[in-house]
Design an enzyme around this catalytic site. Sequence first.
Site, PDB file in Angstrom:
ATOM      1  N   CYS A   1       0.862  -1.187   0.000  1.00  0.00           N
ATOM      2  CA  CYS A   1       0.000   0.000   0.000  1.00  0.00           C
ATOM      3  C   CYS A   1       0.904   1.245   0.000  1.00  0.00           C
ATOM      4  CB  CYS A   1      -0.921   0.002   1.214  1.00  0.00           C
ATOM      5  SG  CYS A   1      -1.950  -1.489   1.301  1.00  0.00           S
TER       6      CYS A   1
ATOM      7  N   CYS B   1       1.647   3.513   3.214  1.00  0.00           N
ATOM      8  CA  CYS B   1       2.051   2.846   4.456  1.00  0.00           C
ATOM      9  C   CYS B   1       3.559   2.603   4.449  1.00  0.00           C
ATOM     10  CB  CYS B   1       1.302   1.518   4.576  1.00  0.00           C
ATOM     11  SG  CYS B   1       1.885   0.491   5.944  1.00  0.00           S
TER      12      CYS B   1
ATOM     13  N   GLU C   1       0.545  -8.136   7.232  1.00  0.00           N
ATOM     14  CA  GLU C   1      -0.850  -8.465   6.910  1.00  0.00           C
ATOM     15  C   GLU C   1      -1.182  -9.777   7.628  1.00  0.00           C
ATOM     16  OE1 GLU C   1      -3.667  -7.421   5.673  1.00  0.00           O
ATOM     17  OE2 GLU C   1      -4.445  -9.451   5.895  1.00  0.00           O
TER      18      GLU C   1
ATOM     19  N   SER D   1      -6.860  -6.923  11.774  1.00  0.00           N
ATOM     20  CA  SER D   1      -7.049  -5.920  10.723  1.00  0.00           C
ATOM     21  C   SER D   1      -6.457  -6.430   9.418  1.00  0.00           C
ATOM     22  CB  SER D   1      -6.352  -4.617  11.148  1.00  0.00           C
ATOM     23  OG  SER D   1      -6.517  -3.616  10.166  1.00  0.00           O
TER      24      SER D   1
ATOM     25  N   SER E   1      -9.345  -2.707   6.064  1.00  0.00           N
ATOM     26  CA  SER E   1      -8.741  -1.444   5.604  1.00  0.00           C
ATOM     27  C   SER E   1      -9.238  -1.161   4.200  1.00  0.00           C
ATOM     28  CB  SER E   1      -7.216  -1.568   5.648  1.00  0.00           C
ATOM     29  OG  SER E   1      -6.805  -1.797   6.977  1.00  0.00           O
TER      30      SER E   1
ATOM     31  N   HIS F   1     -10.359   2.121   2.748  1.00  0.00           N
ATOM     32  CA  HIS F   1      -9.702   3.361   2.294  1.00  0.00           C
ATOM     33  C   HIS F   1     -10.350   4.049   1.104  1.00  0.00           C
ATOM     34  CE1 HIS F   1      -6.805   2.508   5.317  1.00  0.00           C
ATOM     35  NE2 HIS F   1      -6.191   1.551   4.664  1.00  0.00           N
TER      36      HIS F   1
ATOM     37  N   ASN G   1      -1.200   9.502   8.530  1.00  0.00           N
ATOM     38  CA  ASN G   1       0.070   9.777   9.191  1.00  0.00           C
ATOM     39  C   ASN G   1       1.104   9.816   8.062  1.00  0.00           C
ATOM     40  OD1 ASN G   1       2.038   9.994  11.106  1.00  0.00           O
ATOM     41  ND2 ASN G   1       1.769   7.947  11.964  1.00  0.00           N
TER      42      ASN G   1
HETATM   43  N1  SAH Z   1      -2.156  -5.096   7.004  1.00  0.00           N
HETATM   44  C1  SAH Z   1      -3.215  -4.819   7.914  1.00  0.00           C
HETATM   45  C2  SAH Z   1      -2.792  -4.350   9.287  1.00  0.00           C
HETATM   46  C3  SAH Z   1      -1.653  -3.358   9.409  1.00  0.00           C
HETATM   47  S1  SAH Z   1      -1.914  -1.648   9.132  1.00  0.00           S
HETATM   48  C4  SAH Z   1      -4.173  -3.826   7.313  1.00  0.00           C
HETATM   49  O1  SAH Z   1      -3.865  -3.253   6.270  1.00  0.00           O
HETATM   50  O2  SAH Z   1      -5.260  -3.636   7.847  1.00  0.00           O
HETATM   51  C5  SAH Z   1      -3.073  -1.073  10.301  1.00  0.00           C
HETATM   52  C6  SAH Z   1      -3.880   0.097   9.773  1.00  0.00           C
HETATM   53  O3  SAH Z   1      -3.075   1.288   9.623  1.00  0.00           O
HETATM   54  C7  SAH Z   1      -4.477  -0.187   8.397  1.00  0.00           C
HETATM   55  O4  SAH Z   1      -5.805   0.258   8.370  1.00  0.00           O
HETATM   56  C8  SAH Z   1      -3.600   0.652   7.496  1.00  0.00           C
HETATM   57  O5  SAH Z   1      -4.224   0.932   6.290  1.00  0.00           O
HETATM   58  C9  SAH Z   1      -3.332   1.870   8.362  1.00  0.00           C
HETATM   59  N2  SAH Z   1      -2.204   2.680   7.917  1.00  0.00           N
HETATM   60  C10 SAH Z   1      -1.064   2.284   7.306  1.00  0.00           C
HETATM   61  N3  SAH Z   1      -0.272   3.327   7.045  1.00  0.00           N
HETATM   62  C11 SAH Z   1      -0.918   4.429   7.476  1.00  0.00           C
HETATM   63  C12 SAH Z   1      -0.607   5.825   7.485  1.00  0.00           C
HETATM   64  N4  SAH Z   1       0.520   6.278   6.966  1.00  0.00           N
HETATM   65  N5  SAH Z   1      -1.512   6.660   8.021  1.00  0.00           N
HETATM   66  C13 SAH Z   1      -2.664   6.196   8.550  1.00  0.00           C
HETATM   67  N6  SAH Z   1      -3.015   4.904   8.583  1.00  0.00           N
HETATM   68  C14 SAH Z   1      -2.155   4.023   8.041  1.00  0.00           C
END
Ligand code: SAH
Length: 372
Positions: free
Chosen positions: A132, A135, A184, A217, A240, A242, A320
């Site tokens: 992603c 992230c 994940e 998650s 997630s 988005h 973030n």
């Molecule tokens: N892989 C899993 C769990 C890890 S991330 C998932 O995608 O759900 C946990 C959460 O943080 C997810 O919803 C992800 O999309 C979010 N996340 C990742 N990077 C982020 C960022 N820079 N700002 C805000 N949320 C973020």
Amino acid sequence: MTALPLVFSPPRGVKKPPRHLADLDLSGRRAAMADLGVPAFRANQLSNHYFGRFVNDPAQMSDLSAADRAALADELFPTLLNHVREQTCDDGMTLKTLWRLFDGALVESVLMRYPERTTLCISSQAGCGMACPFCATGQQGLTRNLSTAEIVDQVVVAARTMRDGAMAGGPGRLSNIVFMGMGEPLANYNRVIAAVRRITDPAPSGLGISQRGVTVSTVGLVPGIERLTAENMHVRLAVSLHTPDDELRDTLVPINNRFKVDEVLDAAWAYAKQTRRRVSIEYALIRDVNDQPWRADLLAKRLRQRGDFPWVHVNLIPLNPTPGSEWDASPKPVEREFVRRLIAGGVTTTVRDTRGQEIDGACGQLAALEEN
Ligand code: SAH
């Protein structure tokens, strides 16, 4: 302070993390006792030490004979998590720890203390293969799956920190676990499910944390969600999402090229129906990318379409920003309008607090900094 092993090479020929008590269920622990020539009742004793008292060092298990302690230390209590460093913020109520694993891989966990609960955010993989673009962990690629015990030990260390009052706020109890650190979880399915069982099974088998307090998650691996539904556990599922449209989600969450929004929402809905637990839809609001009013309306519509009982709520996460990315959080008025439209569309909506943002949140950023 003791010197930290900053260069950590795996023992020659070893690729898998060493076996630990927490990899085994109770019957596996009994079988291990037999293999090691130790009486079977030791399995319960060891379980009480580790899961009940958070002791990870046989030298502190005074009810074992010296010979048994020595036999068990290497075989069932290898050091899995080497402390690299920690950071705190929010007046000490947020504590982030960076761990180095046996092969040098780095993972982190974040402990967050609130008035009514304490939540630990844990990692299930070193790195992540989901890519992603917003992230930090997604930019690193996948190093490897964590073992069950590498996941569970993050929880045991945090439970001990809370019990001992080693974090601001005095002694307390770890109540909630979220798989929202690195990785994940549904891509490491068997080990994660075994870890959930260790975390939630009653003592002496496990830590006895309520399943209702555990959140898994996922990016939306549909077969994984379906398997989780069939487990019939009562953990919370977070998806997630988005964005509600495939066109944008194909880039924001690349696995969407395999599993489309409709399939993911169908699987999530089936999970809610089976478990009677409300699914959480995670939505990181990114300025001018996914924060348009029409997307809020479309999201509400797609969620409402599926169920007439409150099967879902939306959790908005202010983005973030990751280092080197041009993306930023949405301005507050845009966020407020997004919330307003979701609520008007009949969807319960919350905005996640931004705990730990000044120490690079629970988004894989500390480990990323260390690796650069
Ligand atoms: N892989 C899993 C769990 C890890 S991330 C998932 O995608 O759900 C946990 C959460 O943080 C997810 O919803 C992800 O999309 C979010 N996340 C990742 N990077 C982020 C960022 N820079 N700002 C805000 N949320 C973020």
